[in-house]
Design a protein around this motif. Structure first.
Motif, PDB file in Angstrom:
ATOM      1  N   VAL A  78      37.420  41.050  50.623  1.00  0.00           N
ATOM      2  CA  VAL A  78      38.701  40.930  49.919  1.00  0.00           C
ATOM      3  C   VAL A  78      38.940  39.479  49.482  1.00  0.00           C
ATOM      4  O   VAL A  78      39.313  39.226  48.327  1.00  0.00           O
ATOM      5  N   ASP A  79      38.713  38.523  50.363  1.00  0.00           N
ATOM      6  CA  ASP A  79      38.993  37.117  50.036  1.00  0.00           C
ATOM      7  C   ASP A  79      38.151  36.632  48.857  1.00  0.00           C
ATOM      8  O   ASP A  79      38.642  35.879  48.007  1.00  0.00           O
ATOM      9  N   LEU A  80      36.894  37.065  48.803  1.00  0.00           N
ATOM     10  CA  LEU A  80      36.017  36.658  47.701  1.00  0.00           C
ATOM     11  C   LEU A  80      36.536  37.215  46.375  1.00  0.00           C
ATOM     12  O   LEU A  80      36.570  36.512  45.352  1.00  0.00           O
ATOM     13  N   VAL A  81      36.950  38.471  46.383  1.00  0.00           N
ATOM     14  CA  VAL A  81      37.473  39.107  45.168  1.00  0.00           C
ATOM     15  C   VAL A  81      38.748  38.394  44.704  1.00  0.00           C
ATOM     16  O   VAL A  81      38.925  38.109  43.508  1.00  0.00           O
ATOM     17  N   PHE A 111      37.878  52.031  50.943  1.00  0.00           N
ATOM     18  CA  PHE A 111      39.057  52.285  50.109  1.00  0.00           C
ATOM     19  C   PHE A 111      40.237  51.433  50.590  1.00  0.00           C
ATOM     20  O   PHE A 111      40.995  50.891  49.783  1.00  0.00           O
ATOM     21  N   ASP A 112      40.384  51.296  51.908  1.00  0.00           N
ATOM     22  CA  ASP A 112      41.454  50.443  52.451  1.00  0.00           C
ATOM     23  C   ASP A 112      41.297  49.004  51.962  1.00  0.00           C
ATOM     24  O   ASP A 112      42.287  48.336  51.647  1.00  0.00           O
ATOM     25  N   LYS A 113      40.039  48.539  51.876  1.00  0.00           N
ATOM     26  CA  LYS A 113      39.791  47.181  51.385  1.00  0.00           C
ATOM     27  C   LYS A 113      40.180  47.056  49.906  1.00  0.00           C
ATOM     28  O   LYS A 113      40.758  46.042  49.485  1.00  0.00           O
ATOM     29  N   VAL A 114      39.867  48.086  49.128  1.00  0.00           N
ATOM     30  CA  VAL A 114      40.240  48.065  47.707  1.00  0.00           C
ATOM     31  C   VAL A 114      41.763  48.014  47.563  1.00  0.00           C
ATOM     32  O   VAL A 114      42.298  47.282  46.719  1.00  0.00           O
ATOM     33  N   VAL A 115      42.459  48.774  48.386  1.00  0.00           N
ATOM     34  CA  VAL A 115      43.933  48.746  48.362  1.00  0.00           C
ATOM     35  C   VAL A 115      44.436  47.323  48.639  1.00  0.00           C
ATOM     36  O   VAL A 115      45.350  46.824  47.966  1.00  0.00           O
ATOM     37  N   VAL A 118      43.918  45.216  45.558  1.00  0.00           N
ATOM     38  CA  VAL A 118      44.950  45.520  44.556  1.00  0.00           C
ATOM     39  C   VAL A 118      46.244  44.774  44.891  1.00  0.00           C
ATOM     40  O   VAL A 118      46.858  44.142  44.012  1.00  0.00           O
ATOM     41  N   LYS A 119      46.640  44.841  46.147  1.00  0.00           N
ATOM     42  CA  LYS A 119      47.865  44.140  46.564  1.00  0.00           C
ATOM     43  C   LYS A 119      47.764  42.645  46.278  1.00  0.00           C
ATOM     44  O   LYS A 119      48.696  42.018  45.777  1.00  0.00           O
ATOM     45  N   GLY A 120      46.594  42.061  46.596  1.00  0.00           N
ATOM     46  CA  GLY A 120      46.403  40.629  46.424  1.00  0.00           C
ATOM     47  C   GLY A 120      46.426  40.193  44.966  1.00  0.00           C
ATOM     48  O   GLY A 120      47.057  39.189  44.614  1.00  0.00           O
ATOM     49  N   VAL A 121      45.754  40.938  44.088  1.00  0.00           N
ATOM     50  CA  VAL A 121      45.723  40.580  42.667  1.00  0.00           C
ATOM     51  C   VAL A 121      47.104  40.788  42.040  1.00  0.00           C
ATOM     52  O   VAL A 121      47.576  39.971  41.247  1.00  0.00           O
ATOM     53  N   ASN A 122      47.754  41.863  42.445  1.00  0.00           N
ATOM     54  CA  ASN A 122      49.102  42.136  41.938  1.00  0.00           C
ATOM     55  C   ASN A 122      50.059  40.998  42.285  1.00  0.00           C
ATOM     56  O   ASN A 122      50.904  40.595  41.472  1.00  0.00           O
ATOM     57  N   ALA A 123      49.905  40.451  43.476  1.00  0.00           N
ATOM     58  CA  ALA A 123      50.775  39.352  43.927  1.00  0.00           C
ATOM     59  C   ALA A 123      50.574  38.088  43.093  1.00  0.00           C
ATOM     60  O   ALA A 123      51.447  37.212  43.059  1.00  0.00           O
ATOM     61  N   MET A 124      49.441  37.989  42.395  1.00  0.00           N
ATOM     62  CA  MET A 124      49.192  36.823  41.530  1.00  0.00           C
ATOM     63  C   MET A 124      49.918  36.930  40.185  1.00  0.00           C
ATOM     64  O   MET A 124      49.890  35.989  39.386  1.00  0.00           O
ATOM     65  N   GLY A 125      50.475  38.102  39.914  1.00  0.00           N
ATOM     66  CA  GLY A 125      51.151  38.285  38.632  1.00  0.00           C
ATOM     67  C   GLY A 125      50.232  38.740  37.517  1.00  0.00           C
ATOM     68  O   GLY A 125      50.570  38.652  36.340  1.00  0.00           O
ATOM     69  N   MET A 126      49.050  39.233  37.879  1.00  0.00           N
ATOM     70  CA  MET A 126      48.131  39.776  36.870  1.00  0.00           C
ATOM     71  C   MET A 126      48.248  41.298  36.835  1.00  0.00           C
ATOM     72  O   MET A 126      48.584  41.921  37.838  1.00  0.00           O
ATOM     73  N   GLU A 127      47.949  41.877  35.664  1.00  0.00           N
ATOM     74  CA  GLU A 127      47.776  43.321  35.608  1.00  0.00           C
ATOM     75  C   GLU A 127      46.496  43.631  36.378  1.00  0.00           C
ATOM     76  O   GLU A 127      45.459  43.007  36.131  1.00  0.00           O
ATOM     77  N   VAL A 128      46.558  44.573  37.302  1.00  0.00           N
ATOM     78  CA  VAL A 128      45.362  44.899  38.080  1.00  0.00           C
ATOM     79  C   VAL A 128      44.905  46.314  37.736  1.00  0.00           C
ATOM     80  O   VAL A 128      45.699  47.253  37.678  1.00  0.00           O
ATOM     81  N   LEU A 148      48.781  48.972  41.715  1.00  0.00           N
ATOM     82  CA  LEU A 148      47.809  49.166  40.632  1.00  0.00           C
ATOM     83  C   LEU A 148      48.541  49.416  39.314  1.00  0.00           C
ATOM     84  O   LEU A 148      49.428  50.257  39.238  1.00  0.00           O
ATOM     85  N   TYR A 149      48.119  48.680  38.298  1.00  0.00           N
ATOM     86  CA  TYR A 149      48.751  48.791  36.977  1.00  0.00           C
ATOM     87  C   TYR A 149      48.025  49.810  36.104  1.00  0.00           C
ATOM     88  O   TYR A 149      48.644  50.560  35.370  1.00  0.00           O
ATOM     89  N   ALA A 150      46.683  49.809  36.182  1.00  0.00           N
ATOM     90  CA  ALA A 150      45.897  50.675  35.296  1.00  0.00           C
ATOM     91  C   ALA A 150      44.656  51.187  36.012  1.00  0.00           C
ATOM     92  O   ALA A 150      44.145  50.543  36.926  1.00  0.00           O
ATOM     93  N   TYR A 151      44.178  52.355  35.563  1.00  0.00           N
ATOM     94  CA  TYR A 151      42.937  52.909  36.094  1.00  0.00           C
ATOM     95  C   TYR A 151      42.047  53.264  34.911  1.00  0.00           C
ATOM     96  O   TYR A 151      42.479  53.954  33.974  1.00  0.00           O
TER      97      TYR A 151
END
Length: 327
Positions: A78-81, A111-115, A118-128, A148-151
């Motif tokens: 997660v941290d690397l992503v 899947f828990d790691k992906v979640v 998503v939380k981490g990228v969303n917190a940056m203010g980016m569309e995830v 999650l903004y888009a799939y």
């Protein structure tokens, strides 16, 4: 121009087959009616789990059954992503998409790691955005709750040509995943690839499927095949820029508010060819040196292109999808 979901194949065929300069002009006109033509969204796509996929998509170097140069790696930490997302944001990306070479999402620690990603990228203010294969409605809801903004789940080609390209899942499987994403109130990103040996009618059929969904996809990637040695489609000829322009302009005319994304294959296009695509209605690109596992123009080259064409990066969270997301 009103938004329609009742296009016929004959109408789309007539648009697609118009004289190319007339088609570009109409695409540009519709684009200006519904979008800011000088804005292009810059997205970054990262492979968070590479290779070893059990599917047989004929274009894909990540399929385990093909002998390609792709090195298999497990799900990234997660941290690397999140570090890569931060770097993408600093270089101008406003949307960060994470792709995993899975057939479907499974309810497990990965899947828990992906979640968490998503939380981490969303917190940056980016569309995830994520592209993880098939997805249940419950899994889609979990991703939505995480921010999650888009799939992304591409149709790839027409229903008729589909069996020539993939046999390990059905066209209906793809449509079901898109419906699950839509039901979870996540923005849909769905388009296809040209250069797979399909006919013009196949391209028109795929656009018809997208344009007659109950809601148009908010994002429609148009990919040109990048043939990869070791895959069944390694000998496919390069897609003509005129074919890309026809797809982009037609998509823009029939789905006026969608983000039409000039996606894979850009590395083989000149700035002039890309400019024609922007003129015809494309308003998004993927930045970064790789698109999952295929080459992509370098970030500095894209910045120079934006300067030459007087384009500016589109901010995140704009348009109809954003209004729904923020609600």
């Amino acid at each position: 121009m009103t938004i329609r979901n009742d296009w016929t194949k004959e109408e789309i065929k007539e648009i697609y087959n118009r004289p190319i300069l007339e088609l570009i002009y109409e695409g540009a006109t519709v684009h200006r009616e519904h979008n800011e033509p000088s804005e292009v969204q810059v997205c970054t796509l990262l492979s968070i789990k590479t290779g070893g996929c059990p599917e047989d998509c004929a274009y894909c170097p990540q399929a385990a059954r093909y002998h390609t140069d792709v090195k298999v790696h497990k799900l990234l930490d997660v941290d690397l992503v999140l570090d890569k997302a931060k770097k993408a944001q600093e270089s101008g990306s406003t949307r960060f998409c994470m792709g995993a070479a899975w057939r479907e999402v499974r309810d497990n620690k990965d899947f828990d790691k992906v979640v968490d990603m998503v939380k981490g990228v969303n917190a940056m203010g980016m569309e995830v955005c994520c592209t993880l294969g098939m997805l249940t409605e419950d899994q889609a809801k979990k991703l939505k709750d995480a921010g999650l903004y888009a799939y992304n789940h591409n149709l790839d080609t027409s229903e008729e040509h589909y069996d020539e390209i993939i046999t390990t899942r059905t066209y209906d499987d793809r449509l079901d995943t898109i419906e699950n994403v839509r039901s979870a109130d996540i923005s849909v990103c769905s388009g296809g690839i040209i250069g797979l040996g399909e006919t013009n009618d196949d391209r028109i059929d795929m656009l018809h499927t997208l344009a007659t969904m109950r809601e148009h996809p908010e994002s429609v990637p148009v990919n040109a095949l990048v043939p990869v040695p070791g895959t069944p489609l390694e000998e496919q000829p390069k897609v003509s820029v005129w074919d890309m322009v026809r797809m982009i302009a037609t998509a823009r005319i029939i789905m006026p508010k969608a983000m039409v994304r000039l996606s894979a294959g850009r590395v083989r296009m000149s700035v002039e060819e890309q400019a024609l695509c922007f003129l015809a209605g494309a308003n998004s690109i993927f930045a970064g040196d790789e698109l999952l596992t295929t080459p992509n123009p370098e970030v500095d080259a894209d910045k120079e292109m934006f300067q030459t064409l007087n384009l500016k990066p589109r901010e995140s969270f704009k348009g109809a999808a954003a209004e729904k997301y923020m609600a």
